[in-house]
Design a protein around this motif. Structure first.
Motif, short mmCIF file in Angstrom:
data_model
loop_
_atom_site.label_atom_id
_atom_site.label_comp_id
_atom_site.label_asym_id
_atom_site.label_seq_id
_atom_site.Cartn_x
_atom_site.Cartn_y
_atom_site.Cartn_z
N LEU A 199 -15.88 0.74 7.72
CA LEU A 199 -15.59 1.03 6.63
C LEU A 199 -13.96 1.14 6.23
CD1 LEU A 199 -17.93 4.05 6.02
CD2 LEU A 199 -17.65 2.07 4.37
N GLU A 200 -13.31 1.16 7.46
CA GLU A 200 -11.61 1.23 7.53
C GLU A 200 -11.39 0.02 7.03
OE1 GLU A 200 -12.68 0.85 12.10
OE2 GLU A 200 -13.65 1.76 10.25
N ARG A 210 -12.23 -0.52 3.21
CA ARG A 210 -11.00 0.47 2.27
C ARG A 210 -9.69 -0.40 2.20
NH1 ARG A 210 -13.36 4.90 5.22
NH2 ARG A 210 -14.56 6.10 4.13
N ARG A 211 -9.34 -0.87 3.41
CA ARG A 211 -7.98 -1.54 3.38
C ARG A 211 -8.01 -2.68 2.52
NH1 ARG A 211 -2.71 -0.94 4.61
NH2 ARG A 211 -1.65 -3.03 5.21
N ALA A 240 -15.79 -6.54 -0.68
CA ALA A 240 -14.65 -5.77 -0.88
C ALA A 240 -13.80 -6.69 -1.80
CB ALA A 240 -13.95 -5.14 -0.01
N ASP A 251 -7.48 -1.01 -0.73
CA ASP A 251 -6.17 -0.51 -0.88
C ASP A 251 -5.02 -1.59 -0.92
OD1 ASP A 251 -4.21 1.68 -0.79
OD2 ASP A 251 -3.98 1.79 1.41
N THR A 298 0.88 -1.04 -0.01
CA THR A 298 0.05 -0.05 0.00
C THR A 298 0.95 1.17 0.06
OG1 THR A 298 -0.21 0.08 2.46
CG2 THR A 298 -1.73 -1.26 1.40
#
Length: 324
Positions: free
Chosen positions: A103-104, A107-108, A153, A111, A64
């Motif tokens: 949500l984090e 996103r991870r 995701a 990413d 990342t």
């Protein structure tokens, strides 16, 4: 001393498909540059590659971080003079109803699994363009074709990786760089530590979905496309069958995938506490620094094989009936 034929960079090399691919490349006149977050686990696979006759360098890297990935490419060129093959493989995931996952964490996953591949491509392709040749291998998944419930995701990310491959191939073709190739590998459910690493907010223990394939089969595919590039390769009979059947009868296959995930990906017998897994920090469990996740020898292996065989036989029959 014989000069190595190729220089190979592999991300996510400390376990699972990445580790299996490193060991498959080793001993084939190949120099390896291995990347992952876990320095100690990475060094163990590098040492095993050296014992097989390869030159291997371990470079702890978080994909990342674009600067870290650029440094990975720089180290490869500094150590071995070129980059012939770059394998984007590092990936993380969660199992959770869409509305329940933090949500984090969502996103991870994007990413690591999308931007990590973007960073890899942006590091590798300039070197390959200058050389006039090279192979970028992106490890995607059959869920790029048929998305799963509870892995929103991850399914999104693998579809994005597949699209990235198409776009990059188009640009390289327009630039007349026929010897710079981008290949996408599409495995199905693989016996790796991934399922022990994954975040989980379902309340149920995670297991590989039927059928469970050997990660060495994926490694063979990675090495194969590195040597004889192809646009996309679905690994295993089940993966190829699922891709074909989804294109012929998408609604049916999506419904079957949903039921199969609920029935076999998430245990009906064992509960699990909520965990962010290895999303934000590497797993401290040394047993997860391995090729296999240990699922192949479990009690349910025979049941999985029987169900897989049934799906392989019944799926095409159902599709053909629908198309009459």
């Amino acid at each position: 001393m014989r000069k190595p034929e190729s220089v190979v960079v592999i991300t996510g090399a400390s376990s699972g498909i990445g580790r299996a691919s490193a060991l498959r490349f080793a001993g084939r006149d190949t120099s390896l540059v291995l990347a992952a977050r876990r320095a100690e686990a990475l060094e163990t696979v590098a040492e095993e590659c050296r014992r097989r006759g390869a030159r291997a360098v371990a470079v702890p890297t978080d994909v990342t971080d674009p600067e870290a990935v650029q440094e990975l490419a720089r180290r490869a060129v500094e150590e071995f003079g070129r980059i012939d093959v770059w394998v984007n493989n590092a990936a993380v995931g969660f199992f959770s109803p869409f509305l329940d996952v933090p949500l984090e964490d969502f996103r991870r996953v994007l990413d690591v699994n999308v931007m990590g591949y973007v960073h890899g491509a942006r590091a590798a392709l300039p070197v390959m363009r200058r050389q006039g040749r090279g192979v970028l291998v992106n490890v995607s998944s059959v869920v790029a074709e048929i998305a799963q419930p509870y892995t929103s995701a991850y399914s999104m990310s693998k579809a994005a990786v597949r699209a990235l491959g198409v776009s990059l191939r188009a640009e390289l073709s327009l630039d007349g760089l026929d010897d710079v190739n981008v290949c996408t590998v599409l495995p199905a459910s693989i016996d790796t530590p991934f399922f022990r690493h994954a975040a989980n907010y379902t309340g149920r223990a995670v297991e590989p979905m039927v059928p469970v394939s050997d990660p060495r089969a994926v490694a063979r595919a990675v090495v194969s496309v590195a040597r004889r590039p192809r646009r996309e390769v679905a690994v295993g009979a089940m993966s190829r069958s699922m891709v074909l059947e989804h294109r012929l009868a998408p609604g049916l296959m999506e419904a079957m995938m949903a039921r199969q995930v609920d029935a076999s990906h998430l245990s009906e017998e064992h509960t699990a506490a909520d965990t962010a897994g290895n999303l934000h920090r590497p797993s401290p469990d040394p047993e997860t620094a391995a090729v296999s996740g240990g699922w192949a020898g479990r009690r349910r292996t025979a049941q999985r094989r029987i169900l897989a065989a049934g799906l392989l036989v019944a799926g095409p029959l159902v599709v053909r009936r629908l198309l009459r």
